[in-house]
Design an enzyme around this catalytic site. Structure first.
Site, PDB file in Angstrom:
ATOM      1  N   HIS A  32     -95.616 -67.224  39.279  1.00 27.51           N
ATOM      2  CA  HIS A  32     -94.340 -68.787  40.272  1.00 27.51           C
ATOM      3  C   HIS A  32     -94.225 -69.021  38.399  1.00 27.51           C
ATOM      4  O   HIS A  32     -92.592 -69.254  38.538  1.00 27.51           O
ATOM      5  CB  HIS A  32     -95.177 -69.682  40.638  1.00 27.51           C
ATOM      6  N   LYS A  58     -93.340 -58.555  43.022  1.00 28.88           N
ATOM      7  CA  LYS A  58     -94.137 -58.104  43.370  1.00 28.88           C
ATOM      8  C   LYS A  58     -93.595 -57.603  44.872  1.00 28.88           C
ATOM      9  O   LYS A  58     -94.442 -56.954  46.084  1.00 28.88           O
ATOM     10  CB  LYS A  58     -95.490 -59.182  43.269  1.00 28.88           C
ATOM     11  N   ALA A  74     -99.099 -73.978  45.679  1.00 27.75           N
ATOM     12  CA  ALA A  74    -100.148 -72.808  45.644  1.00 27.75           C
ATOM     13  C   ALA A  74     -99.475 -71.875  44.045  1.00 27.75           C
ATOM     14  O   ALA A  74     -99.800 -70.982  44.192  1.00 27.75           O
ATOM     15  CB  ALA A  74    -101.044 -72.220  46.588  1.00 27.75           C
ATOM     16  N   LEU A  75     -98.838 -72.960  43.392  1.00 30.89           N
ATOM     17  CA  LEU A  75     -98.345 -72.402  42.078  1.00 30.89           C
ATOM     18  C   LEU A  75     -99.361 -71.172  41.665  1.00 30.89           C
ATOM     19  O   LEU A  75    -100.545 -72.095  41.112  1.00 30.89           O
ATOM     20  CB  LEU A  75     -97.557 -73.496  40.973  1.00 30.89           C
ATOM     21  N   HIS A  76     -99.201 -70.028  40.809  1.00 28.29           N
ATOM     22  CA  HIS A  76     -99.645 -69.390  39.311  1.00 28.29           C
ATOM     23  C   HIS A  76     -99.345 -69.124  38.607  1.00 28.29           C
ATOM     24  O   HIS A  76     -97.791 -68.955  38.586  1.00 28.29           O
ATOM     25  CB  HIS A  76    -100.563 -68.514  40.321  1.00 28.29           C
ATOM     26  N   GLY A 115     -89.967 -62.565  42.879  1.00 25.16           N
ATOM     27  CA  GLY A 115     -90.917 -61.766  41.915  1.00 25.16           C
ATOM     28  C   GLY A 115     -90.853 -60.157  43.193  1.00 25.16           C
ATOM     29  O   GLY A 115     -91.489 -59.916  43.295  1.00 25.16           O
ATOM     30  N   GLN A 144     -89.248 -57.467  49.824  1.00 26.34           N
ATOM     31  CA  GLN A 144     -88.899 -58.747  49.830  1.00 26.34           C
ATOM     32  C   GLN A 144     -87.311 -59.091  48.985  1.00 26.34           C
ATOM     33  O   GLN A 144     -86.088 -59.200  49.339  1.00 26.34           O
ATOM     34  CB  GLN A 144     -89.264 -59.937  49.852  1.00 26.34           C
TER      35      GLN A 144
HETATM   36  O1  PAF Z   1     -92.094 -65.152  48.660  1.00 22.51           O
HETATM   37  C1  PAF Z   1     -91.883 -65.768  49.106  1.00 22.51           C
HETATM   38  O2  PAF Z   1     -92.742 -67.050  48.381  1.00 22.51           O
HETATM   39  C2  PAF Z   1     -91.486 -66.524  49.730  1.00 22.51           C
HETATM   40  O3  PAF Z   1     -91.069 -65.510  50.311  1.00 22.51           O
HETATM   41  C3  PAF Z   1     -90.081 -67.665  49.966  1.00 22.51           C
HETATM   42  C4  PAF Z   1     -89.025 -66.637  49.022  1.00 22.51           C
HETATM   43  C5  PAF Z   1     -90.160 -68.671  48.951  1.00 22.51           C
HETATM   44  C6  PAF Z   1     -90.062 -67.778  51.636  1.00 22.51           C
HETATM   45  O4  PAF Z   1     -90.179 -68.547  52.217  1.00 22.51           O
END
Ligand code: PAF
Length: 281
Positions: A37, A149, A32-34, A147, A153
């Site tokens: 990404h 954001k 679901a790229l934006h 990211g 993570q």
């Molecule tokens: O940030 C994300 O989209 C997800 O947490 C990742 C790093 C692709 C792991 O599934």
């Protein structure tokens, strides 16, 4: 663009790139790229000789009551976007490829995984670190792009890389925003018109904290209470957390005397959104 759906195919394509002397960059995504990404892909293109992108909606990072089944899946559109960016390898495996039945091994960054989003989403970061470790083993990138954001993570993944001696450089790329300041997220697609308007309160609360900081306030509690007042003006948005923490340990700070992460998460209707900024005294 070479599209791989199995681990052996992806390994072979990545090995081939490395054998040709290419420095390989990885952009892990759930699709679901934006533009957010795509900014990671562009950073990877600028810093590496070959770019692999993974698209995998990772079930283990979703809680039982979360949006795994409704998470947007748009593989054809995503492929076209990645082709347009000149991506070399796309790894888009089915769930059984990444999690064959009977798997019992997890990667867990203890402590950090229970902070910020990890506190509100038990098990979330264990799922993230497990899938990212798998991707690092399969793709063997020199650099991986995430990211900013998802600041918590980034902290958890950096710690995993350090503790497990992955030879992967982690690059965190700036948050990409809509024209009105809303941080881009695949989950923004869930918002109806009213919710889309209300979602701006996350950004406003961060701006309020920044303004107080710029005016000289250094007490985290003061910034937090000012930000919470902004949320009080948007009672339909339910604040999950507004925290001021060390960006590496994610531990709360009392006074802002060094680089500090200001992070917010809130429910706009059923949609949980996050945002953050970094203060540098
Ligand atoms: O940030 C994300 O989209 C997800 O947490 C990742 C790093 C692709 C792991 O599934």
């Amino acid at each position: 663009m070479k599209v791989c759906t199995t681990i052996p195919e992806a390994r072979a394509a990545c090995r081939d790139a490395r054998a040709r002397g290419k420095r390989l960059g990885l952009v892990p995504t759930m699709g679901a790229l934006h533009e957010g990404h795509l900014s990671l892909v562009r950073a990877a293109k600028a810093q590496c000789d070959a770019v692999a992108v993974s698209i995998f909606v990772n079930p283990t990072q979703f809680g039982p009551k979360e949006d795994l089944s409704t998470y947007p899946r748009q593989l054809d559109r995503d492929c076209r976007l990645l082709e347009g960016e000149g991506v070399d390898i796309l790894f888009a495996p089915p769930v059984e490829e990444m999690y064959p039945p009977g798997g019992v091994t997890w990667v867990l960054v203890e402590g950090l995984s229970e902070k910020l989003d990890g506190r509100s989403r038990p098990g979330h970061f264990r799922g993230v670190t497990t899938i990212v470790a798998k991707l690092f083993h399969i793709i063997e990138p020199a650099t991986a792009f995430f990211g900013q954001k998802d600041a918590a993570q980034v902290a958890v993944i950096r710690r995993m890389v350090q503790d497990l001696n992955f030879a992967v450089e982690i690059v965190a790329c700036p948050i990409v925003r809509e024209a009105d300041g809303l941080a881009m997220s695949s989950r923004n697609a869930y918002l109806n018109r009213e919710e889309r308007g209300r979602a701006l309160v996350l950004q406003w609360s961060l701006q309020e904290a920044r303004q107080q900081f710029d005016a000289g306030e250094r007490a985290a509690a003061k910034l937090i209470s000012a930000a919470k007042e902004v949320f009080a003006g948007e009672p339909q948005v339910v604040l999950d957390y507004f925290e001021i923490v060390d960006p590496d340990t994610l531990d709360p700070v009392e006074r802002i005397s060094q680089k500090t992460l200001v992070a917010v998460a809130a429910y706009v209707g059923m949609t949980r959104l996050i945002d953050n900024l970094v203060l540098n005294p």
